[in-house]
Design a protein around this motif. Structure first.
Motif, PDB file in Angstrom:
ATOM      1  N   LYS A 174       0.831  -1.205   0.000  1.00 26.44           N
ATOM      2  CA  LYS A 174       0.000   0.000   0.000  1.00 26.44           C
ATOM      3  C   LYS A 174       0.865   1.255   0.000  1.00 26.44           C
ATOM      4  O   LYS A 174       0.635   2.202  -0.755  1.00 26.44           O
ATOM      5  N   GLU A 175       1.901   1.260   0.855  1.00 26.55           N
ATOM      6  CA  GLU A 175       2.818   2.401   0.926  1.00 26.55           C
ATOM      7  C   GLU A 175       3.601   2.574  -0.374  1.00 26.55           C
ATOM      8  O   GLU A 175       3.900   3.698  -0.788  1.00 26.55           O
ATOM      9  N   VAL A 176       3.932   1.455  -1.019  1.00 30.73           N
ATOM     10  CA  VAL A 176       4.653   1.519  -2.292  1.00 30.73           C
ATOM     11  C   VAL A 176       3.797   2.217  -3.347  1.00 30.73           C
ATOM     12  O   VAL A 176       4.258   3.122  -4.061  1.00 30.73           O
ATOM     13  N   SER A 181       2.442   7.501  -6.220  1.00 29.10           N
ATOM     14  CA  SER A 181       1.232   8.268  -6.567  1.00 29.10           C
ATOM     15  C   SER A 181       0.317   7.512  -7.522  1.00 29.10           C
ATOM     16  O   SER A 181      -0.194   8.073  -8.505  1.00 29.10           O
ATOM     17  N   LYS A 182       0.126   6.212  -7.210  1.00 24.15           N
ATOM     18  CA  LYS A 182      -0.753   5.399  -8.032  1.00 24.15           C
ATOM     19  C   LYS A 182      -2.022   5.066  -7.247  1.00 24.15           C
ATOM     20  O   LYS A 182      -1.959   4.484  -6.158  1.00 24.15           O
ATOM     21  N   GLU A 245       4.982   0.206 -18.457  1.00 28.00           N
ATOM     22  CA  GLU A 245       3.969  -0.387 -17.578  1.00 28.00           C
ATOM     23  C   GLU A 245       4.458  -0.555 -16.137  1.00 28.00           C
ATOM     24  O   GLU A 245       3.679  -0.913 -15.262  1.00 28.00           O
ATOM     25  N   VAL A 246       5.731  -0.281 -15.885  1.00 24.65           N
ATOM     26  CA  VAL A 246       6.261  -0.446 -14.541  1.00 24.65           C
ATOM     27  C   VAL A 246       5.861   0.749 -13.679  1.00 24.65           C
ATOM     28  O   VAL A 246       5.878   1.899 -14.127  1.00 24.65           O
ATOM     29  N   ILE A 247       5.450   0.474 -12.450  1.00 26.72           N
ATOM     30  CA  ILE A 247       5.101   1.520 -11.487  1.00 26.72           C
ATOM     31  C   ILE A 247       6.360   2.057 -10.829  1.00 26.72           C
ATOM     32  O   ILE A 247       6.560   3.262 -10.691  1.00 26.72           O
ATOM     33  N   GLY A 248       7.223   1.147 -10.398  1.00 29.67           N
ATOM     34  CA  GLY A 248       8.466   1.528  -9.746  1.00 29.67           C
ATOM     35  C   GLY A 248       9.133   0.311  -9.146  1.00 29.67           C
ATOM     36  O   GLY A 248       8.643  -0.820  -9.264  1.00 29.67           O
TER      37      GLY A 248
END
Length: 296
Positions: A174-176, A181-182, A245-248
């Motif tokens: 959740k924190e990730v 900011s997703k 497509e990668v968030i991080g």
């Protein structure tokens, strides 16, 4: 029943797989049957227990036997070639890693759903194998001088990866997502084990369970000790391989260099085991409860 050897790979497999998981076997580039894990047992004196004899390797002189056992319930009969499109996730992992280098790896939910529609329901209930032997709880030690295999194994990166995989969704994901900011729900994601990429292996691969049109990925690298700048660059390169497509990425380590290279697409997290005494031995389940994360 499935058995795993008195080795770090065998112990890791036994710890990583949970009761209720579904497993299939790979043999000769074919997917064999679907089973549900109903029980996990570690047996003493396993070198003398059926159904598998001990194996001695001439070159090393090491003898392997099978103390770690999974009791299985066969759900489906199937024998399918790995080249089917439905097994793309599995086939890609095998191709990029160059074969069966590890005892097991985790497929995604799409693969499980596909397997669940193949073959036919199993109708045969096999006669159970009765094993008369004492059982034990394998332990993990941080002082390598005290190890006594198969009862104790030294702390290893494989073990840490498995611990993090089982805990990251409820205690960190959740924190990730918020950090990058997703506006996405944790429940939309599945957390998978090691994923082979063209230039290496990412330790934990997080993806949408049911992607539509596009997917979203989080890559996690884990280091048992202090991370260094090479580890940061490695993860950054993995993120570039995945693309838009990668968030991080998340780099989890015991510590970080003070002058780390800051990357906006990487989140840095310290792990620790609360109240750990390095002179004690701990079960996998005990360490799972003790594991905690600190975002830095």
């Amino acid at each position: 029943m499935a058995g795993f050897t008195n080795s770090i790979n065998g112990f890791w497999t036994y710890s990583d797989i949970s009761i209720g998981d579904y497993i299939s076997f790979l043999y000769g580039a074919r997917i064999k049957d679907l089973y549900r894990v109903t029980k996990k047992v570690a047996y003493k004196n396993a070198e003398n227990l059926p159904p598998w004899p001990s194996i001695k390797f001439r070159n090393s002189g090491n003898t392997y036997y099978f103390p770690f056992r999974l009791h299985l319930e066969k759900v489906r009969d199937l024998d399918e070639p790995l080249v089917k499109a439905e097994f793309a996730y599995v086939a890609e992992n095998l191709l990029l890693r160059g074969g069966y280098k590890k005892t097991h790896f985790q497929a995604d939910l799409t693969t499980l759903h596909n397997v669940s529609t193949m073959g036919r329901m199993n109708k045969i209930v096999p006669e159970p194998l009765e094993i008369l032997s004492e059982t034990f709880t394998p332990k993990i030690v941080f002082n390598k001088k005290t190890k006594k295999i198969p009862f104790e194994f030294p702390f290893h990166e494989f073990i840490l990866q498995s611990l993090v995989r089982k805990k990251i969704k409820d205690f960190l994901l959740k924190e990730v997502l918020e950090n990058f900011s997703k506006n996405l729900s944790v429940d939309d994601f599945e957390v998978l084990g090691e994923k082979a990429l063209p230039e290496g292996f990412v330790d934990i691969f997080i993806k949408l369970k049911y992607p539509i049109a596009t997917n979203r990925y989080v890559l996690v690298e884990i280091k048992t000790k202090r991370a260094n700048t090479n580890d940061i660059e490695q993860l950054h390169n993995y993120l570039k391989q995945i693309g838009k497509e990668v968030i991080g990425g998340v780099l989890i380590a015991k510590d970080f260099p003070k002058a780390k290279i800051l990357k906006s697409d990487i989140m840095y997290v310290k792990y620790c085991f609360k109240n750990l005494d390095v002179n004690n031995a701990y079960s996998f389940e005990e360490l799972l409860k003790m594991l905690s994360f600190t975002i830095i």
